[in-house]
Design an enzyme around this catalytic site. Structure first.
Site, mmCIF file in Angstrom:
data_model
loop_
_atom_site.group_PDB
_atom_site.id
_atom_site.type_symbol
_atom_site.label_atom_id
_atom_site.label_comp_id
_atom_site.label_asym_id
_atom_site.label_seq_id
_atom_site.Cartn_x
_atom_site.Cartn_y
_atom_site.Cartn_z
ATOM 1 C CE LYS A 1 -4.104 0.260 2.329
ATOM 2 N NZ LYS A 1 -5.042 0.183 1.454
HETATM 3 N N1 PPE Z 1 -7.735 -2.629 -2.861
HETATM 4 C C1 PPE Z 1 -7.034 -1.389 -2.801
HETATM 5 C C2 PPE Z 1 -6.667 -0.792 -3.868
HETATM 6 C C3 PPE Z 1 -7.406 -0.962 -1.536
HETATM 7 O O1 PPE Z 1 -6.978 0.227 -1.296
HETATM 8 C C4 PPE Z 1 -7.999 -1.574 -0.278
HETATM 9 C C5 PPE Z 1 -8.222 -0.988 0.861
HETATM 10 C C6 PPE Z 1 -8.400 -2.868 -0.391
HETATM 11 C C7 PPE Z 1 -8.333 -3.238 -1.758
HETATM 12 C C8 PPE Z 1 -9.107 -3.880 0.391
HETATM 13 O O2 PPE Z 1 -8.312 -4.084 1.588
HETATM 14 P P1 PPE Z 1 -8.479 -4.252 2.985
HETATM 15 O O3 PPE Z 1 -8.849 -2.826 3.460
HETATM 16 O O4 PPE Z 1 -7.323 -4.826 3.644
HETATM 17 O O5 PPE Z 1 -9.839 -5.390 3.114
HETATM 18 N N2 PPE Z 1 -8.400 0.480 0.914
HETATM 19 C C9 PPE Z 1 -8.018 1.314 2.258
HETATM 20 C C10 PPE Z 1 -7.934 2.772 1.895
HETATM 21 C C11 PPE Z 1 -9.187 3.509 1.469
HETATM 22 C C12 PPE Z 1 -9.225 4.879 1.492
HETATM 23 O O6 PPE Z 1 -9.974 5.501 0.619
HETATM 24 O O7 PPE Z 1 -8.021 5.645 1.822
HETATM 25 C C13 PPE Z 1 -9.134 0.966 3.157
HETATM 26 O O8 PPE Z 1 -10.205 0.471 2.769
HETATM 27 O O9 PPE Z 1 -8.881 1.238 4.597
#
Ligand code: PPE
Length: 305
Positions: free
Chosen positions: A159
């Site tokens: 990330k």
């Molecule tokens: N894909 C991406 C690109 C992504 O950023 C997230 C989380 C996910 C999948 C889902 O991952 P998880 O949270 O581990 O289930 N995105 C984070 C950031 C959002 C934001 O706007 O800032 C979040 O959901 O916290």
């Protein structure tokens, strides 16, 4: 509305939010050099509990490793404790938590070895990411004109803050076109993920989701795969074409911020019956029951503050 929070944990200390600042001439700001996490803490009958806190901090450390840091100033255990201290200091019952490792150096420059990683952790109350109604009614999405990252351009397992310029392009385009969220295709043209969520589809009772090679290894994704298995729902990880979404019975997305949300329309085609489908509903209910401390998986996945 501005984020309201009193204290931010900055490199070992709880600092008043107004003083938790980063210099303008910081490489993190100029080049997007940083890695972050998004975590949620929920109010339960037994008190506040963070969902899969350790796994999130482990992923943060792995993001830093993928990005190229050779070592971090804090262990995963220390970051777990720092997170709880931040929640307690801000007297939050439920909140969103944002740990960020950002690159700090005496000069501007892209070489990671010429500076050091600094760590901050913020926590604040953040309601439903895509709106309260989205949780019940689902949202409308479009397939973005921007391609998701190639794993050898900016890797998808980490990330990295700079990676989110790509998400921002797609999200802004989506909202300007009148949709709620963008579905991003990988460089081969297969469905990858949304701007901040992993994606799933359901066809004849089977759940399909893209394999991990080109998407973030979502912790909510992993949780839903486990909950699906618990419920006896078959899950298959395989490449998905965009027309497979159009012809699916159900499509849904999940992420820490977004939680579990149905896509009721994609590219002006209504999905299934045009509202949240039964499989999505079962998984959404199981997810909320877990985070509220009312599920057999709660003990394993909740870390009480
Ligand atoms: N894909 C991406 C690109 C992504 O950023 C997230 C989380 C996910 C999948 C889902 O991952 P998880 O949270 O581990 O289930 N995105 C984070 C950031 C959002 C934001 O706007 O800032 C979040 O959901 O916290």
């Amino acid at each position: 509305m501005a984020i309201e929070t009193k204290y931010i944990w900055m490199d070992g200390q709880l600092v008043e939010t107004e003083r938790a600042t980063v210099p303008f001439l910081s490489p993190a700001l100029h080049y997007g050099l940083g890695v972050f996490e998004g975590i949620r803490c929920y109010a339960t009958d037994q008190g506040s509990a963070v969902f899969r806190l350790r796994e999130h901090m482990e992923r943060l450390a792995l993001s830093a490793k993928v990005f190229g840091y050779r070592s971090l100033p804090y262990t995963v255990d220390e970051l777990v404790e720092a997170t709880k201290a931040t929640i307690r200091a801000n007297e939050l019952k439920q909140c969103y938590i944002r740990p960020l490792i950002y690159h700090s150096a005496p000069n501007l420059g892209m070489n990671l070895d010429a500076g050091e990683p600094k760590v901050g952790i913020a926590a604040w109350e953040w309601g439903a990411y895509l709106g309260e109604a989205a949780i019940r009614q689902g949202i409308r999405a479009h397939v973005a004109s921007f391609t998701r990252h190639h794993p050898n351009v900016t890797m998808t397992k980490a990330k990295v803050t700079g990676n989110y310029a790509n998400s921002s392009l797609a999200k802004t385009e989506s909202l300007r076109l009148g949709f709620d969220e963008a579905i991003m295709l990988d460089p081969q043209g297969y469905v990858a993920e949304c701007t901040g969520e992993n994606i799933f589809m359901v066809r004849r009772g089977v759940v399909y989701t893209p394999p991990l090679a080109t998407v973030l290894e979502g912790i909510t994704r992993d949780s839903l795969l486990t909950l699906a298995a618990d419920l006896g729902i078959e899950v298959v990880e395989k490449p998905i074409g965009r027309d497979m979404l159009y012809t699916a019975d159900e499509v849904f997305v999940c992420g820490t911020a977004a939680e579990v949300v149905a896509l009721r329309e994609i590219d002006f085609r209504s999905i299934g019956c045009g509202e949240m489908g039964p499989v999505t509903h079962r998984l959404q209910q199981a997810f909320f029951s877990v985070v509220q401390g009312q599920h057999a998986r709660s003990a394993e996945w909740l870390d009480y503050v």
